[in-house]
Scaffold this active site. Structure first.
Site, PDB file in Angstrom:
ATOM      1  N   CYS A 195       0.868  -1.177   0.000  1.00 55.21           N
ATOM      2  CA  CYS A 195       0.000   0.000   0.000  1.00 55.21           C
ATOM      3  C   CYS A 195       0.909   1.232   0.000  1.00 55.21           C
ATOM      4  O   CYS A 195       1.726   1.401   0.915  1.00 55.21           O
ATOM      5  CB  CYS A 195      -0.855  -0.036   1.268  1.00 55.21           C
ATOM      6  SG  CYS A 195      -1.881   1.418   1.504  1.00 55.21           S
ATOM      7  N   CYS A 226      -0.762   3.503  -6.607  1.00 59.40           N
ATOM      8  CA  CYS A 226      -1.714   3.058  -5.594  1.00 59.40           C
ATOM      9  C   CYS A 226      -2.066   1.644  -6.038  1.00 59.40           C
ATOM     10  O   CYS A 226      -2.440   1.434  -7.199  1.00 59.40           O
ATOM     11  CB  CYS A 226      -2.957   3.942  -5.589  1.00 59.40           C
ATOM     12  SG  CYS A 226      -4.335   3.201  -4.664  1.00 59.40           S
TER      13      CYS A 226
HETATM   14  N1  DGL Z   1      -3.962   0.651  -1.994  1.00 57.98           N
HETATM   15  C1  DGL Z   1      -3.482   1.789  -1.321  1.00 57.98           C
HETATM   16  C2  DGL Z   1      -2.269   2.414  -1.974  1.00 57.98           C
HETATM   17  O1  DGL Z   1      -1.503   1.745  -2.614  1.00 57.98           O
HETATM   18  C3  DGL Z   1      -4.403   2.868  -0.836  1.00 57.98           C
HETATM   19  C4  DGL Z   1      -5.840   2.860  -1.045  1.00 57.98           C
HETATM   20  C5  DGL Z   1      -6.602   3.671  -0.013  1.00 57.98           C
HETATM   21  O2  DGL Z   1      -6.833   4.869  -0.219  1.00 57.98           O
HETATM   22  O3  DGL Z   1      -6.971   3.063   0.965  1.00 57.98           O
HETATM   23  O4  DGL Z   1      -2.048   3.595  -1.817  1.00 57.98           O
END
Ligand code: DGL
Length: 282
Positions: A80, A198
């Site tokens: 993430c 993301c």
């Molecule tokens: N999947 C996450 C990232 O790579 C974030 C998504 C969210 O906003 O929760 O930033």
């Protein structure tokens, strides 16, 4: 004769995300290293993280990491970007030395940036990321360190994470992708590579690719992160020796919703069992 007690390696690799996005990373990691045991945790109950404060993201991420460690992970990858940008450093510097001196937490932004040079010939790279990742300016700072000649334009992906997590219809998703890409390309017409900064965006990479002009490459993080993690494990015998050498993946979410579990199976691309977990958030 003195008996030597053999300790059986039982450690797992933890993979953490705010929700569904980390599954795209997990898929690549398990394909590259099918010899280990994996523990996936998506904090879908509290997703999206991208519109939260740095303090909230830190607390949510730390609680998830603690759960993974308490359930057998020896090393955890924050799949993430939002957590990597807003919580990784503090966890590595302030929490691990005191609470888990032998465990490791890794992020995915530096590995991504390190691989960037090969993807752009114009030297202009667009990055789509959440609001909290954009605000942290971590991508720009790391690009400056690792690829000082490159121009980086970081654009917020707006509502995309929310639309993915809530499984909104394709029309809304396409309209938001068009909106976000329009803003990005207006800011720099020389961009020839777009990093999906993301992990959720990798789940809709096909749609993003269809909307971007043909000369612009779409860069997903999964393969890059998997290769870097394999290299890390290879170089760190103290971690490798405690990892269990038997393939299995278990999937966990903080959400109780059956729909979230279905989405996890859809995005992981397999018929998986997902269990709901509860833990205290600081
Ligand atoms: N999947 C996450 C990232 O790579 C974030 C998504 C969210 O906003 O929760 O930033």
């Amino acid at each position: 004769m003195k008996k030597v007690r053999m300790i059986k390696p039982a450690g797992k690799i933890g993979v953490f995300d705010s929700g569904l996005g980390g599954l795209a990373v997990l898929r690549e990691v398990t394909e590259l290293m099918p010899e280990y045991e994996y523990l996936y945790l998506g904090d879908n109950l509290r997703a999206p993280y991208g519109d939260k404060s740095q303090e909230q993201i830190f607390r949510h991420t730390l609680s998830g990491v603690r759960w993974l460690f308490d359930n057998g992970a020896e090393i955890t990858i924050l799949a993430c970007n939002t957590a990597s940008a807003n919580a990784l450093r503090k966890i590595q510097r302030e929490i691990l030395p005191l609470e888990y001196p032998d465990k490791r937490v890794l992020g995915i932004i530096i590995p991504t940036v390190e691989s960037m040079e090969s993807f752009s010939s114009s030297g202009h790279v667009g990055i789509l990321a959440t609001e909290a990742t954009v605000a942290s300016e971590v991508f720009e700072t790391e690009m400056e360190k690792h690829n000082p000649g490159m121009r980086t334009v970081c654009q917020s992906g707006g509502m995309l994470v929310d639309l993915i997590e809530r499984d909104r219809d394709l029309k809304m998703l396409i309209a938001e992708i068009e909106n976000v890409i329009g803003k990005l390309l207006d800011r720099d017409g020389l961009i020839d590579a777009v990093i999906l900064g993301c992990t959720h965006y990798a789940l809709i990479a096909g749609q993003i690719e269809r909307i971007l002009p043909k000369n612009i490459k779409v860069i997903e993080q999964g393969g890059i992160v998997a290769a870097k993690l394999a290299d890390y494990i290879d170089r760190h015998y103290e971690i490798r020796r405690i990892l269990k050498n038997k393939f299995s993946v278990s999937f966990h979410t903080t959400s109780g919703s059956e729909n979230v579990k279905k989405l996890m199976a859809r995005f992981y691309g397999a018929d998986i069992q997902v269990s709901t977990v509860e833990y205290e958030v600081l």
